[in-house]
Enzyme design. Structure first.
Site, PDB file in Angstrom:
ATOM      1  N   ASP A 117       0.869  -1.191   0.000  1.00  0.00           N
ATOM      2  CA  ASP A 117       0.000   0.000   0.000  1.00  0.00           C
ATOM      3  C   ASP A 117       0.905   1.240   0.000  1.00  0.00           C
ATOM      4  OD1 ASP A 117      -2.904   1.076   1.966  1.00  0.00           O
ATOM      5  OD2 ASP A 117      -1.564   2.193   0.630  1.00  0.00           O
ATOM      6  N   GLU A 210       0.176   1.889  13.340  1.00  0.00           N
ATOM      7  CA  GLU A 210      -0.778   1.910  12.211  1.00  0.00           C
ATOM      8  C   GLU A 210      -1.928   1.019  12.660  1.00  0.00           C
ATOM      9  OE1 GLU A 210      -1.868  -0.139   8.616  1.00  0.00           O
ATOM     10  OE2 GLU A 210      -3.040   0.830  10.179  1.00  0.00           O
ATOM     11  N   GLU A 219     -11.873  -3.091  14.705  1.00  0.00           N
ATOM     12  CA  GLU A 219     -10.800  -3.822  15.384  1.00  0.00           C
ATOM     13  C   GLU A 219     -10.533  -3.182  16.750  1.00  0.00           C
ATOM     14  OE1 GLU A 219      -7.178  -4.630  13.194  1.00  0.00           O
ATOM     15  OE2 GLU A 219      -8.209  -4.054  11.355  1.00  0.00           O
ATOM     16  N   HIS A 370      -5.314   0.425   0.523  1.00  0.00           N
ATOM     17  CA  HIS A 370      -5.978  -0.873   0.746  1.00  0.00           C
ATOM     18  C   HIS A 370      -7.237  -0.711   1.575  1.00  0.00           C
ATOM     19  CE1 HIS A 370      -4.028  -0.868   4.739  1.00  0.00           C
ATOM     20  NE2 HIS A 370      -4.876  -1.812   5.066  1.00  0.00           N
TER      21      HIS A 370
END
Ligand SMILES: N=C(N)NC/C=C/[C@H]1O[C@@H](n2cnc3c(N)ncnc32)[C@H](O)[C@@H]1O
Length: 433
Positions: A117, A210, A219, A370
């Site tokens: 990415d 990240e 998440e 992405h």
């Protein structure tokens, strides 16, 4: 890197529930407790031998008297709880599903996707390079380092003196080998484990991570980063990204709608339109996490629906947020739903505020990443005119049981500029539970 950005995880994601790790709860230490469980629905007792439950309640299981009723304790109260209203932590890692989650990060497919990415990696590398004079000889913490790429950049481009590279998945073993192969073992210390349970020998000057998932928050790794910040970042330390902003825009998605729903109007000449409601439910119940929208799909200017200062944001603030929006449509067309994306900024080092900072924007006006964009499809498209207005709210609510999941509720009224008639819409989108 994103749990929801890959098809395999997406399918696993729906069943993301067999976390193998047992997340030890304090109450478990009491030897009369078999295990902890969390209520995923309210339960109203019908007699005084039963324990009332509210969604999200944590209870200590004392004995499993039958398949349907367990004897449990909630605070000072004890009583029977229905097993079909609770999820036992021994199955789910306390709703964090850690076994499955970290297992999903132990794959080459995922690391390949992230490392390929370009906009993602360029943003982090450029921020590090541009701030070398501030990172040089400093101590850095990389939360969720994966392959260690950001840690290696902090040393190579940032001249950091020391980096603690924390990675909870088994992949950390590969990371160690990569660090050694690149001659950085003396400055990058790979620590395998959750950052929550990590003991570092010192505070750090810079946290790099990240952590952004689908719709920024999925998440919920942000909670781990906040905890690491509170525990290990020096008072005058910097956290990157320093800011995160979530955008939402009303949009068209004609091609997608025709492909998934319009298709049933006439199938090989036969009228299959009776299947359209089923198609809408199946294809549009949850947002589409891998939608690539075109700028011309936007029917208005995007609006910021969430703005986070990563130096000060707290976990509890994120449990539920609501943003009021008003859109004036700037073109005629068809409103199919709303698209979302995020921007993260790499600011925060002392320096004059006018100093340009690096940012990564995953929206349609910037190079594709992405993450692509997240598309919330309403069930019935409406024809709109320039000047029509949408007035409503977007509520983001963290799942009280499945702690990495959230729900986005869109409620709004549509007013036609010509007829003045008003239509009201509302839809709740789980990501993914
Ligand atoms: N950017 C996206 N989408 N995914 C986030 C990135 C996740 C990466 O960080 C690791 N990670 C996530 N949470 C923790 C934690 N609490 N402690 C240590 N490592 C962690 C995962 O195993 C992945 O390698």
């Amino acid at each position: 890197m994103e749990l929801g950005s890959r098809n395999d995880m997406e399918s696993e994601e729906q069943g993301l529930s067999e976390g193998s790790e047992h997340q030890h709860d304090q109450e478990c230490d009491d030897d009369s407790v078999l295990e902890m469980a969390t209520a995923f629905a309210d339960f109203h007792p019908t007699d005084d031998s039963q324990l009332g439950l509210q969604l999200g309640d944590k209870v200590a299981i004392i004995s499993k008297n039958s398949a349907d009723w367990w004897w449990a304790r909630k605070g000072e109260l004890t009583g029977y709880v229905p097993t079909n209203h609770i999820t036992s932590h021994s199955d789910e890692g306390g709703g964090w599903q850690d076994g499955e989650y970290f297992g999903s990060y132990n794959t080459m497919k995922l690391h390949l996707e992230m490392l390929q990415d370009k906009p993602r990696n360029t943003a982090y590398f450029t921020a590090i390079q541009q701030n070398q004079h501030r990172i040089q000889d400093k101590v850095v913490l990389d939360v969720g380092c994966g392959t260690g790429i950001l840690s290696m950049s902090a040393v190579k481009h940032g001249k950091a003196a020391k980096v603690f590279a924390v990675e909870a998945s088994e992949f950390a073993k590969q990371t160690q080998a990569l660090i050694e192969a690149n001659g950085m073992a003396d400055s990058i210390h790979v620590l395998e484990g959750k950052v929550e349970s990590m003991k570092l020998p010192e505070q750090v000057d810079l946290i790099i991570s990240e952590w952004m998932g689908t719709f920024l928050l999925f998440e919920w790794m942000i909670e781990s980063v906040i905890l690491a910040r509170d525990r290990w970042l020096k008072e005058d330390g910097v956290i990157w990204p320093s800011h995160a902003t979530l955008y939402l825009v009303p949009c068209s998605a004609e091609e997608l709608y025709q492909t998934k729903v319009g298709f049933w109007e006439s199938v090989h000449g036969f009228d299959f339109s009776a299947l359209m409601p089923l198609a809408k439910e199946e294809f549009f119940h949850t947002p589409l996490y891998n939608h690539v929208m075109k700028t011309e799909d936007c029917l208005s200017l995007p609006q910021k629906i969430l703005q986070l200062d990563m130096k000060t944001v707290t976990g509890s603030e994120l449990e539920e947020t609501t943003h009021h929006f008003e859109y004036t449509l700037n073109k005629a067309g068809t409103l199919h739903g709303f698209a979302a994306w995020f921007q993260v900024d790499f600011a925060g080092f002392h320096g004059d505020a006018s100093e340009p900072f690096v940012f990564l924007n995953t929206g349609p006006d910037y190079p594709l990443t992405h993450w692509k964009q997240t598309l919330f499809m309403m069930d019935s498209p409406i024809t709109v005119d320039q000047g029509d207005t949408l007035d409503g709210t977007v509520t983001i609510e963290r799942n009280k049981v499945w702690r990495r999941h959230l729900r986005v509720n869109l409620e709004y009224s549509f007013t036609s500029i010509t007829t003045k008639d008003i239509k009201v819409f509302t839809k709740l989108f789980p990501i993914w539970r």
